[in-house]
Design a protein around this motif. Structure first.
Motif, PDB file in Angstrom:
ATOM      1  N   GLU A 213       0.826  -1.208   0.000  1.00 15.75           N
ATOM      2  CA  GLU A 213       0.000   0.000   0.000  1.00 15.75           C
ATOM      3  C   GLU A 213       0.858   1.256   0.000  1.00 15.75           C
ATOM      4  O   GLU A 213       0.579   2.215  -0.729  1.00 15.75           O
ATOM      5  CB  GLU A 213      -0.929  -0.003   1.215  1.00 15.75           C
ATOM      6  CG  GLU A 213      -1.851   1.211   1.263  1.00 15.75           C
ATOM      7  CD  GLU A 213      -2.876   1.120   2.376  1.00 15.75           C
ATOM      8  OE1 GLU A 213      -3.151   2.175   2.992  1.00 15.75           O
ATOM      9  OE2 GLU A 213      -3.385   0.017   2.638  1.00 15.75           O
ATOM     10  N   ILE A 214       1.902   1.255   0.813  1.00 11.75           N
ATOM     11  CA  ILE A 214       2.785   2.429   0.874  1.00 11.75           C
ATOM     12  C   ILE A 214       3.473   2.638  -0.477  1.00 11.75           C
ATOM     13  O   ILE A 214       3.606   3.777  -0.961  1.00 11.75           O
ATOM     14  CB  ILE A 214       3.829   2.272   2.001  1.00 11.75           C
ATOM     15  CG1 ILE A 214       3.151   2.229   3.378  1.00 11.75           C
ATOM     16  CG2 ILE A 214       4.863   3.396   1.936  1.00 11.75           C
ATOM     17  CD1 ILE A 214       2.339   3.447   3.729  1.00 11.75           C
ATOM     18  N   ALA A 215       3.898   1.532  -1.100  1.00 10.15           N
ATOM     19  CA  ALA A 215       4.567   1.646  -2.401  1.00 10.15           C
ATOM     20  C   ALA A 215       3.620   2.207  -3.457  1.00 10.15           C
ATOM     21  O   ALA A 215       4.021   3.024  -4.308  1.00 10.15           O
ATOM     22  CB  ALA A 215       5.087   0.277  -2.837  1.00 10.15           C
ATOM     23  N   GLU A 216       2.348   1.788  -3.411  1.00  9.40           N
ATOM     24  CA  GLU A 216       1.365   2.246  -4.398  1.00  9.40           C
ATOM     25  C   GLU A 216       0.958   3.700  -4.174  1.00  9.40           C
ATOM     26  O   GLU A 216       0.529   4.378  -5.106  1.00  9.40           O
ATOM     27  CB  GLU A 216       0.129   1.347  -4.347  1.00  9.40           C
ATOM     28  CG  GLU A 216       0.387  -0.062  -4.881  1.00  9.40           C
ATOM     29  CD  GLU A 216      -0.767  -1.004  -4.574  1.00  9.40           C
ATOM     30  OE1 GLU A 216      -1.802  -0.535  -4.033  1.00  9.40           O
ATOM     31  OE2 GLU A 216      -0.643  -2.215  -4.882  1.00  9.40           O
ATOM     32  N   ALA A 219       3.393   8.810  -3.540  1.00  9.11           N
ATOM     33  CA  ALA A 219       3.246  10.261  -3.756  1.00  9.11           C
ATOM     34  C   ALA A 219       2.431  10.895  -2.632  1.00  9.11           C
ATOM     35  O   ALA A 219       2.761  11.993  -2.141  1.00  9.11           O
ATOM     36  CB  ALA A 219       2.580  10.515  -5.105  1.00  9.11           C
ATOM     37  N   GLU A 220       1.374  10.200  -2.206  1.00 12.56           N
ATOM     38  CA  GLU A 220       0.546  10.701  -1.111  1.00 12.56           C
ATOM     39  C   GLU A 220       1.361  10.806   0.172  1.00 12.56           C
ATOM     40  O   GLU A 220       1.258  11.795   0.915  1.00 12.56           O
ATOM     41  CB  GLU A 220      -0.644   9.754  -0.901  1.00 12.56           C
ATOM     42  CG  GLU A 220      -1.529  10.125   0.271  1.00 12.56           C
ATOM     43  CD  GLU A 220      -2.558   9.041   0.571  1.00 12.56           C
ATOM     44  OE1 GLU A 220      -3.033   8.977   1.720  1.00 12.56           O
ATOM     45  OE2 GLU A 220      -2.861   8.245  -0.350  1.00 12.56           O
ATOM     46  N   MET A 221       2.170   9.791   0.432  1.00 14.72           N
ATOM     47  CA  MET A 221       2.988   9.801   1.643  1.00 14.72           C
ATOM     48  C   MET A 221       3.986  10.954   1.600  1.00 14.72           C
ATOM     49  O   MET A 221       4.165  11.668   2.600  1.00 14.72           O
ATOM     50  CB  MET A 221       3.734   8.471   1.786  1.00 14.72           C
ATOM     51  CG  MET A 221       4.651   8.400   3.004  1.00 14.72           C
ATOM     52  SD  MET A 221       5.522   6.823   3.166  1.00 14.72           S
ATOM     53  CE  MET A 221       6.688   6.927   1.798  1.00 14.72           C
ATOM     54  N   ASP A 226       7.561  14.905   5.588  1.00 16.07           N
ATOM     55  CA  ASP A 226       8.830  15.379   5.048  1.00 16.07           C
ATOM     56  C   ASP A 226       9.689  14.174   4.656  1.00 16.07           C
ATOM     57  O   ASP A 226       9.372  13.027   4.986  1.00 16.07           O
ATOM     58  CB  ASP A 226       9.559  16.275   6.054  1.00 16.07           C
ATOM     59  CG  ASP A 226       9.915  15.536   7.342  1.00 16.07           C
ATOM     60  OD1 ASP A 226      10.668  14.559   7.276  1.00 16.07           O
ATOM     61  OD2 ASP A 226       9.433  15.942   8.422  1.00 16.07           O
ATOM     62  N   ALA A 227      10.765  14.415   3.969  1.00 14.35           N
ATOM     63  CA  ALA A 227      11.569  13.338   3.388  1.00 14.35           C
ATOM     64  C   ALA A 227      12.115  12.391   4.447  1.00 14.35           C
ATOM     65  O   ALA A 227      12.103  11.167   4.266  1.00 14.35           O
ATOM     66  CB  ALA A 227      12.715  13.928   2.567  1.00 14.35           C
ATOM     67  N   LEU A 228      12.606  12.929   5.568  1.00 13.58           N
ATOM     68  CA  LEU A 228      13.179  12.072   6.608  1.00 13.58           C
ATOM     69  C   LEU A 228      12.108  11.193   7.257  1.00 13.58           C
ATOM     70  O   LEU A 228      12.334  10.015   7.522  1.00 13.58           O
ATOM     71  CB  LEU A 228      13.882  12.923   7.670  1.00 13.58           C
ATOM     72  CG  LEU A 228      15.256  13.488   7.310  1.00 13.58           C
ATOM     73  CD1 LEU A 228      15.807  14.326   8.453  1.00 13.58           C
ATOM     74  CD2 LEU A 228      16.228  12.365   6.956  1.00 13.58           C
ATOM     75  N   THR A 229      10.926  11.761   7.503  1.00 14.92           N
ATOM     76  CA  THR A 229       9.849  10.987   8.122  1.00 14.92           C
ATOM     77  C   THR A 229       9.347   9.920   7.166  1.00 14.92           C
ATOM     78  O   THR A 229       9.048   8.793   7.574  1.00 14.92           O
ATOM     79  CB  THR A 229       8.693  11.917   8.544  1.00 14.92           C
ATOM     80  OG1 THR A 229       9.205  12.970   9.346  1.00 14.92           O
ATOM     81  CG2 THR A 229       7.641  11.137   9.333  1.00 14.92           C
ATOM     82  N   ALA A 230       9.244  10.257   5.885  1.00 12.78           N
ATOM     83  CA  ALA A 230       8.829   9.278   4.879  1.00 12.78           C
ATOM     84  C   ALA A 230       9.815   8.119   4.831  1.00 12.78           C
ATOM     85  O   ALA A 230       9.429   6.945   4.715  1.00 12.78           O
ATOM     86  CB  ALA A 230       8.722   9.951   3.510  1.00 12.78           C
ATOM     87  N   ILE A 237       8.650  -0.470   8.204  1.00  8.97           N
ATOM     88  CA  ILE A 237       7.854  -1.624   7.738  1.00  8.97           C
ATOM     89  C   ILE A 237       8.628  -2.508   6.782  1.00  8.97           C
ATOM     90  O   ILE A 237       8.087  -3.462   6.235  1.00  8.97           O
ATOM     91  CB  ILE A 237       6.540  -1.160   7.065  1.00  8.97           C
ATOM     92  CG1 ILE A 237       6.843  -0.292   5.833  1.00  8.97           C
ATOM     93  CG2 ILE A 237       5.651  -0.430   8.052  1.00  8.97           C
ATOM     94  CD1 ILE A 237       5.616   0.035   5.010  1.00  8.97           C
ATOM     95  N   ALA A 238       9.904  -2.168   6.575  1.00  9.91           N
ATOM     96  CA  ALA A 238      10.730  -3.021   5.713  1.00  9.91           C
ATOM     97  C   ALA A 238      10.970  -4.351   6.401  1.00  9.91           C
ATOM     98  O   ALA A 238      10.932  -4.463   7.631  1.00  9.91           O
ATOM     99  CB  ALA A 238      12.065  -2.342   5.413  1.00  9.91           C
ATOM    100  N   THR A 239      11.174  -5.391   5.605  1.00  5.72           N
ATOM    101  CA  THR A 239      11.558  -6.680   6.179  1.00  5.72           C
ATOM    102  C   THR A 239      12.975  -6.529   6.692  1.00  5.72           C
ATOM    103  O   THR A 239      13.912  -6.394   5.909  1.00  5.72           O
ATOM    104  CB  THR A 239      11.487  -7.798   5.119  1.00  5.72           C
ATOM    105  OG1 THR A 239      10.164  -7.830   4.597  1.00  5.72           O
ATOM    106  CG2 THR A 239      11.829  -9.134   5.728  1.00  5.72           C
TER     107      THR A 239
END
Length: 362
Positions: A213-216, A219-221, A226-230, A237-239
């Motif tokens: 979902e995050i990958a899809e 742009a919304e995220m 901001d870039a660091l929080t994203a 949530i990465a493996t």
């Protein structure tokens, strides 16, 4: 040489085309081994066969079976034991899988349902492992993928300027902690913002669902954060580990393997098997191979590097969640003389019961 067509070592399947007596003699050797673990001699076989054959004729047939690589003579014994190749041929071409008794079915269902009532998924799977161990007198094993747990909450806890703890809470109550390296210069507020962003989307999803979902909606995220929080959201949530260490292994009933030892070499074999079971990554990798198909898989002895020294076997079957995704494997590990015909339906049925419990939300 006997009158019937000998079987060549490179083609054990030739046994199918040979006469009935070869099949019966081979079956008696298999049955004796699976029942007692002892070599079976020609005189005993001659007495047990449904047709009348002399011990000399039986020995001639045994010679052909030995040439085919299906049996061998241990030490100086006059009797024969099946080779691992012979066991594989028996399992694939001759074994008649039995049915569970109504009592066994009832016991499996009752114990699993009792374990699933108001208990975590981990506790339910532990019960499945213990149940299989008790029914088989082998070691019961279960492996499940942590990433398939349905999530309820996520939290970031800062440990020091460079590290944070990611706390993942599943809807069954289990908690997983992961250590996360923080980007340089990350403000404290970013941890709260990242957790809020994920918790708004996390309920009922697996880590895999959330990652997709995050990958899809990248742009919304990026527009919200901001870039660091994203970057923190994606890292959280990465493996964080490989496929083997991202899985959870449960083993119960190892003590069963110490029963019925017949010789010092048996004790050495079990010692080696205990060492194998402690190498969790290899056991998980082997169990994961059972996910390749829908049914029960049988792994015999040195067919697998893990069991090459201990001469052990494993019978395993995958189980599925409500969306019919394979989320784990249940199985039994024991000596190569496991009662395969009885254990195959036992493992298969237990996997189906576990799947039904997951489907019903336990």
């Amino acid at each position: 040489m006997s009158a019937h067509t000998p079987m060549r070592p490179e083609s054990p399947g030739g046994l199918i085309e040979t006469d009935q007596r070869s099949r019966e003699i081979f079956r008696q050797i298999i049955d004796g081994y699976l029942t007692t673990g002892e070599p079976v001699g020609s005189r005993n076989i001659a007495r047990l066969l449904p047709m009348t054959l002399s011990p000399a004729t039986v020995r001639n047939v045994m010679t052909d079976l030995e040439l085919a690589g299906l049996i061998y003579a241990p030490h100086t014994s006059a009797g024969r034991l099946p080779t691992e190749r012979g066991l594989r041929f028996f399992v694939d071409a001759m074994m008649e899988v039995g049915n569970l008794t109504s009592d066994e079915r009832t016991r499996i269902e009752a114990q699993m349902k009792a374990a699933a009532t108001n208990r975590t998924l981990d506790a339910t799977l532990t019960e499945a492992s213990a149940l299989l161990s008790g029914l088989s007198r082998g070691a019961g094993v279960v492996v499940t993928t942590k990433a398939n747990a349905r999530l309820k909450h996520i939290e970031f806890v800062r440990l020091d300027p460079a590290r944070a703890l990611v706390v993942l809470v599943a809807d069954d109550g289990t908690v997983e902690n992961r250590l996360l390296a923080l980007p340089p210069g990350l403000p404290a507020s970013a941890l709260t913002e990242a957790a809020n962003f994920l918790n708004a989307r996390i309920m009922g999803k697996t880590l895999g669902d959330l990652r997709r979902e995050i990958a899809e909606h990248r742009a919304e995220m990026e527009s919200e954060l901001d870039a660091l929080t994203a970057k923190l959201v994606e890292s959280g949530i990465a493996t964080s580990s490989g496929p083997s260490t991202d899985r959870h292994l449960i083993v119960r009933g190892q003590a069963n393997l110490l029963e019925d030892l017949k010789a010092q070499e048996d004790l050495e074999r079990i010692r080696l098997l205990f060492g194998d079971l402690e190498t969790q990554t290899d056991v998980i990798d082997l169990l994961s191979r059972a996910e390749a198909g829908d049914g029960v898989r049988i792994f015999i002895g040195s067919e697998n590097k893990l069991f090459s020294m201990s001469g052990s076997s494993m019978v395993a079957a995958p189980f599925r969640d409500a969306e019919q995704r394979i989320v784990g494997v249940v199985g039994i590990i024991g000596p190569t003389r496991l009662n395969y015909a009885r254990i195959v339906p036992m493992v298969d049925y237990t996997a189906k019961v576990v799947g039904r419990l997951l489907d019903s939300g336990r």
